[in-house]
Design an enzyme around this catalytic site. Structure first.
Site, short mmCIF file in Angstrom:
data_model
loop_
_atom_site.label_atom_id
_atom_site.label_comp_id
_atom_site.label_asym_id
_atom_site.label_seq_id
_atom_site.Cartn_x
_atom_site.Cartn_y
_atom_site.Cartn_z
N ASP A 149 0.82 -1.21 0.00
CA ASP A 149 0.00 0.00 0.00
C ASP A 149 0.86 1.26 0.00
O ASP A 149 0.47 2.29 0.54
CB ASP A 149 -0.94 -0.01 1.22
CG ASP A 149 -2.11 0.96 1.05
OD1 ASP A 149 -2.47 1.26 -0.09
OD2 ASP A 149 -2.64 1.42 2.08
N CYS B 296 -19.25 -15.06 -4.66
CA CYS B 296 -20.25 -14.27 -3.93
C CYS B 296 -21.67 -14.77 -4.18
O CYS B 296 -22.55 -14.63 -3.32
CB CYS B 296 -20.17 -12.79 -4.32
SG CYS B 296 -18.73 -11.93 -3.65
N CYS C 88 -22.79 -7.52 2.21
CA CYS C 88 -21.88 -6.37 2.35
C CYS C 88 -22.53 -5.09 1.81
O CYS C 88 -22.36 -4.01 2.40
CB CYS C 88 -20.56 -6.64 1.63
SG CYS C 88 -20.70 -6.97 -0.14
N CYS D 86 -23.81 -1.35 4.26
CA CYS D 86 -23.16 -0.03 4.16
C CYS D 86 -24.06 1.08 4.69
O CYS D 86 -25.16 1.29 4.19
CB CYS D 86 -22.79 0.26 2.70
SG CYS D 86 -21.93 1.84 2.50
N CYS E 142 -18.97 -3.49 5.97
CA CYS E 142 -19.09 -4.41 4.83
C CYS E 142 -18.19 -5.63 5.03
O CYS E 142 -18.55 -6.74 4.61
CB CYS E 142 -18.78 -3.69 3.51
SG CYS E 142 -17.09 -3.08 3.33
#
Length: 344
Positions: A133, A187, A193, A197, A243
């Protein structure tokens, strides 16, 4: 020879502390450029201008280092021992994303990546570059291409072995290694998820509008946040795990081996009244070694004041009132908003 090296590499990665090790090529993410261009064109990156400025690198990992022939993708679990959603039931306390409740993972993961890279050089030569990152590397698409997991409907990487509580790191190398099979989407019809939110930040499955994402708003967004969104943030003061926590694949999450990922007691559910009074010196001391430190005292206190405004706790009005003359304009605005909400 390369297959034997790959096996030894995977064993070394596990010995160092990683929970998964997979390999792909830098050019194994052909869909990324168009998806990134569409994301930026819709301005869903918000204030993260670097995404547009470095689109060529982020969209094409092979351009980041043309000599690289393999990308070693590593996963490291940080599965929480406690329920990360429990704090949301206590409006007088602040919710901090699980990954930020102790030491900065960037430092810990990078040290492991460097150890693995040094081992690889000593064993087989070649050149390496490590990333966690810290550069425009499309880590999640590369992780999918390498078989670590798949990008779920919340756009985060999900693993059948680790759920979605894990950090990603990568080692680019000039050594050609056997690649793994890319992971496929598991999924199905689930939308847990998306429904979890708080700010409706997903325009569609597999799409994120960062401008509505609480993680983006509390960490990356500078200045005041739109009042409509402030009211939806609840007591989340740094990041958001909703999520991630909602994903059913977390039933396969593995226990974090790194003790420095275990939450500090004082960060599981800190009192908003105490956080709001931190000056710059106290903020830096309290969050020493934490990723929270990088957003600075002013942005953090702004977040705390939004949480105070959402708390419905009349006794916290005096805390907000005490910051209406703060040196920072955004903090002053947040303090006035919070105090006003608690007198309505």
């Amino acid at each position: 020879m390369t297959s034997d090296l790959k096996n030894r590499l995977a064993q070394e990665a596990q010995d160092i502390g990683f929970d998964a090790c997979r390999i792909c090529r830098p050019w194994d993410v052909p869909l990324v450029p168009d998806r990134l261009e569409a994301f930026v064109a819709k301005k869903r990156h918000g204030q993260m201008g670097w995404m547009a400025e470095r689109m060529n690198w982020r969209g094409n990992p092979a351009a980041l280092w043309p000599d690289a022939r393999s990308v070693i993708m590593l996963g490291e679990s940080y599965t929480p021992e406690h329920d990360p959603m429990e704090v949301l039931k206590h409006p007088g306390r602040g919710g901090i994303s699980v990954y930020a409740q102790n030491k900065d993972y960037h430092d810990l993961v990078k040290k492991r990546l460097k150890r693995l890279a040094r081992w690889l050089i000593a064993d087989s030569g070649g050149e390496v570059k490590v990333f966690v990152d810290t550069a425009p590397v499309p880590e999640k698409p590369l992780g999918e291409a390498a078989g670590l997991g798949w990008q779920g409907k919340h756009t985060n990487l999900v693993s059948r072995e680790m759920g979605n509580w894990f950090f990603l790191g990568s080692v680019f190398t000039t050594i050609e290694l056997p690649v793994d099979t890319a992971e496929v989407d598991h999924c199905g019809s689930c939308r847990s998820c998306l429904d979890a939110c708080p700010t409706d930040a997903f325009p569609a499955p597999y799409q994120l509008d960062a401008r509505r994402c609480i993680s983006y708003l509390t960490i990356e967004h500078k200045g005041p946040i739109d009042e409509e969104l402030r009211a939806l943030m609840g007591n989340r003061i740094y990041g958001c795990d909703d999520c991630l926590a909602a994903c059913p694949w977390n039933k396969f999450a593995v226990e974090a081996r790194e003790l420095r990922y275990a939450a500090r007691d004082e960060l599981k559910a800190p009192k908003l009244a105490e956080l709001a009074t931190l000056d710059d010196t106290a903020f830096r001391a309290f969050f020493s070694g934490s990723p929270i430190k990088r957003i600075g005292r002013d942005r953090f206190v702004r977040n705390v004041l939004y949480a105070i405004g959402n708390s419905d706790r009349a006794e916290l009005r005096i805390v907000a009132q005490g910051l209406v003359d703060d040196a920072d304009e955004t903090v002053r605005d947040a303090a006035r908003w919070a105090a006003g909400r608690l007198t309505e």
